[in-house]
Design a protein around this motif. Structure first.
Motif, PDB file in Angstrom:
ATOM      1  N   ALA A   1      14.540  -7.183   7.430  1.00 42.77           N
ATOM      2  CA  ALA A   1      14.160  -5.869   7.960  1.00 42.77           C
ATOM      3  C   ALA A   1      14.429  -5.755   9.451  1.00 42.77           C
ATOM      4  CB  ALA A   1      12.683  -5.613   7.667  1.00 42.77           C
ATOM      5  N   ARG A   2      15.425  -6.488   9.945  1.00 43.56           N
ATOM      6  CA  ARG A   2      15.669  -6.500  11.396  1.00 43.56           C
ATOM      7  C   ARG A   2      16.080  -5.124  11.936  1.00 43.56           C
ATOM      8  NH1 ARG A   2      19.531  -8.602   8.544  1.00 43.56           N
ATOM      9  NH2 ARG A   2      21.723  -8.100   8.861  1.00 43.56           N
ATOM     10  N   ASN A   3      16.614  -4.249  11.086  1.00 44.76           N
ATOM     11  CA  ASN A   3      17.007  -2.909  11.523  1.00 44.76           C
ATOM     12  C   ASN A   3      15.972  -1.854  11.147  1.00 44.76           C
ATOM     13  OD1 ASN A   3      19.504  -3.810  12.569  1.00 44.76           O
ATOM     14  ND2 ASN A   3      20.382  -3.810  10.505  1.00 44.76           N
ATOM     15  N   HIS A   4      14.815  -2.296  10.696  1.00 45.62           N
ATOM     16  CA  HIS A   4      13.774  -1.375  10.243  1.00 45.62           C
ATOM     17  C   HIS A   4      12.451  -1.689  10.933  1.00 45.62           C
ATOM     18  CE1 HIS A   4      16.809  -1.318   7.070  1.00 45.62           C
ATOM     19  NE2 HIS A   4      16.358  -0.126   6.743  1.00 45.62           N
ATOM     20  N   ARG A   5      11.556  -0.725  10.902  1.00 44.31           N
ATOM     21  CA  ARG A   5      10.188  -0.981  11.348  1.00 44.31           C
ATOM     22  C   ARG A   5       9.473  -1.690  10.203  1.00 44.31           C
ATOM     23  NH1 ARG A   5       7.476   3.430  11.540  1.00 44.31           N
ATOM     24  NH2 ARG A   5       9.082   4.805  10.725  1.00 44.31           N
ATOM     25  N   TRP A   6       8.773  -2.754  10.498  1.00 41.94           N
ATOM     26  CA  TRP A   6       8.182  -3.616   9.489  1.00 41.94           C
ATOM     27  C   TRP A   6       6.680  -3.408   9.414  1.00 41.94           C
ATOM     28  CZ3 TRP A   6       9.348  -6.288   5.404  1.00 41.94           C
ATOM     29  CH2 TRP A   6       8.522  -7.322   4.960  1.00 41.94           C
ATOM     30  N   GLY A   7       6.152  -3.361   8.207  1.00 46.29           N
ATOM     31  CA  GLY A   7       4.711  -3.240   8.032  1.00 46.29           C
ATOM     32  C   GLY A   7       4.212  -4.262   7.030  1.00 46.29           C
ATOM     33  N   LEU A   8       3.064  -4.852   7.303  1.00 49.07           N
ATOM     34  CA  LEU A   8       2.448  -5.832   6.402  1.00 49.07           C
ATOM     35  C   LEU A   8       0.963  -5.532   6.303  1.00 49.07           C
ATOM     36  CD1 LEU A   8       2.706  -8.520   4.748  1.00 49.07           C
ATOM     37  CD2 LEU A   8       2.014  -9.681   6.843  1.00 49.07           C
ATOM     38  N   GLN A   9       0.469  -5.495   5.056  1.00 49.40           N
ATOM     39  CA  GLN A   9      -0.960  -5.256   4.854  1.00 49.40           C
ATOM     40  C   GLN A   9      -1.454  -6.193   3.759  1.00 49.40           C
ATOM     41  OE1 GLN A   9      -2.338  -1.094   4.567  1.00 49.40           O
ATOM     42  NE2 GLN A   9      -3.361  -1.712   2.671  1.00 49.40           N
ATOM     43  N   VAL A  10      -2.400  -7.057   4.112  1.00 51.58           N
ATOM     44  CA  VAL A  10      -2.967  -7.988   3.138  1.00 51.58           C
ATOM     45  C   VAL A  10      -4.367  -7.509   2.747  1.00 51.58           C
ATOM     46  CG1 VAL A  10      -1.585  -9.946   3.922  1.00 51.58           C
ATOM     47  CG2 VAL A  10      -3.826  -9.525   4.955  1.00 51.58           C
ATOM     48  N   LEU A  11      -4.975  -8.202   1.806  1.00 52.11           N
ATOM     49  CA  LEU A  11      -6.316  -7.836   1.351  1.00 52.11           C
ATOM     50  C   LEU A  11      -7.370  -8.402   2.307  1.00 52.11           C
ATOM     51  CD1 LEU A  11      -5.748  -8.511  -2.440  1.00 52.11           C
ATOM     52  CD2 LEU A  11      -5.947  -6.273  -1.334  1.00 52.11           C
ATOM     53  N   PRO A  12      -8.544  -7.792   2.371  1.00 49.82           N
ATOM     54  CA  PRO A  12      -9.578  -8.258   3.314  1.00 49.82           C
ATOM     55  C   PRO A  12     -10.348  -9.487   2.838  1.00 49.82           C
ATOM     56  CG  PRO A  12     -10.343  -6.321   2.135  1.00 49.82           C
ATOM     57  CD  PRO A  12      -8.916  -6.525   1.714  1.00 49.82           C
TER      58      PRO A  12
END
Length: 194
Positions: free
Chosen positions: A63-74
């Motif tokens: 994803a080097r040319n994209h904005r990256w998002g990561l969301q894990v569980l709490p």
């Protein structure tokens, strides 16, 4: 300091290397090695939050040319899985999301939970998939735009589907043309928090 010509040359070399890796990956998917490894899965307990955060290092370069998002569980959640097969499946989904999304758009990886299941969702804001194609994207060699500029043999989603089957899970697809797609790989949860 490197001049523009040297920088451009290095970028071309890196791009060529990435393309070669993709070609090798597609060839591997079609070979006896992957067919044998997909006959059985080596299922072991895996805490999915920690695993995904570790695996993210392999995903970010895609994803080097994209904005990256990561969301894990709490909270910690464990699944029974073959970590190697799962990693290749998630890399494939992220790679597809990046290939079919414009540069600068967001590609995100979210963990989801519902009773007895954990989902690994890959979300993009790309071309999307028309309703009439959604039932066929997991078929071997099917490509929505076979004449397009994106390289590939059309085997990656077939592999992801097989990984889901080996884990007694399934793939869920939500997509709208021109608005993007979400592929969610659902796996049985070994532990469900109270």
């Amino acid at each position: 300091a490197l001049g523009h010509a040297q920088i451009d040359k290095r970028i071309d070399i890196m791009s060529g290397a990435v393309q070669r890796l993709r070609t090798l990956f597609d060839t591997w998917l079609n070979g006896d090695r992957i067919k044998k490894s997909l006959e059985t899965a080596d299922l072991k307990p895996l805490e999915i939050n920690h695993w995904l955060q570790s695996t993210e290092q392999a995903l970010r370069p895609l994803a080097r040319n994209h904005r990256w998002g990561l969301q894990v569980l709490p909270h910690p959640v464990t699944v029974m899985c073959d970590a190697d097969l799962l990693e290749i499946a998630v890399i494939n989904l992220v790679d597809n999301a990046c290939k079919y999304s414009p540069a600068g758009s967001q590609v995100a990886l979210h963990l989801r939970q519902r009773p007895g299941q954990i989902g690994i969702a890959v979300i993009d804001h790309g071309a999307g998939i028309a309703h009439e194609h959604r039932g066929r994207v997991f078929n071997a060699y099917f490509r929505v735009h076979p004449e397009g500029a994106v390289a590939g043999l059309g085997l990656g989603l077939t592999f992801v589907q097989r990984v889901a089957d080996l884990h007694q899970g399934h793939i869920e697809l939500a997509s709208q043309p021109k608005l993007g797609s979400t592929f969610c790989l659902w796996l049985p949860a070994l532990e469900t928090p109270a």
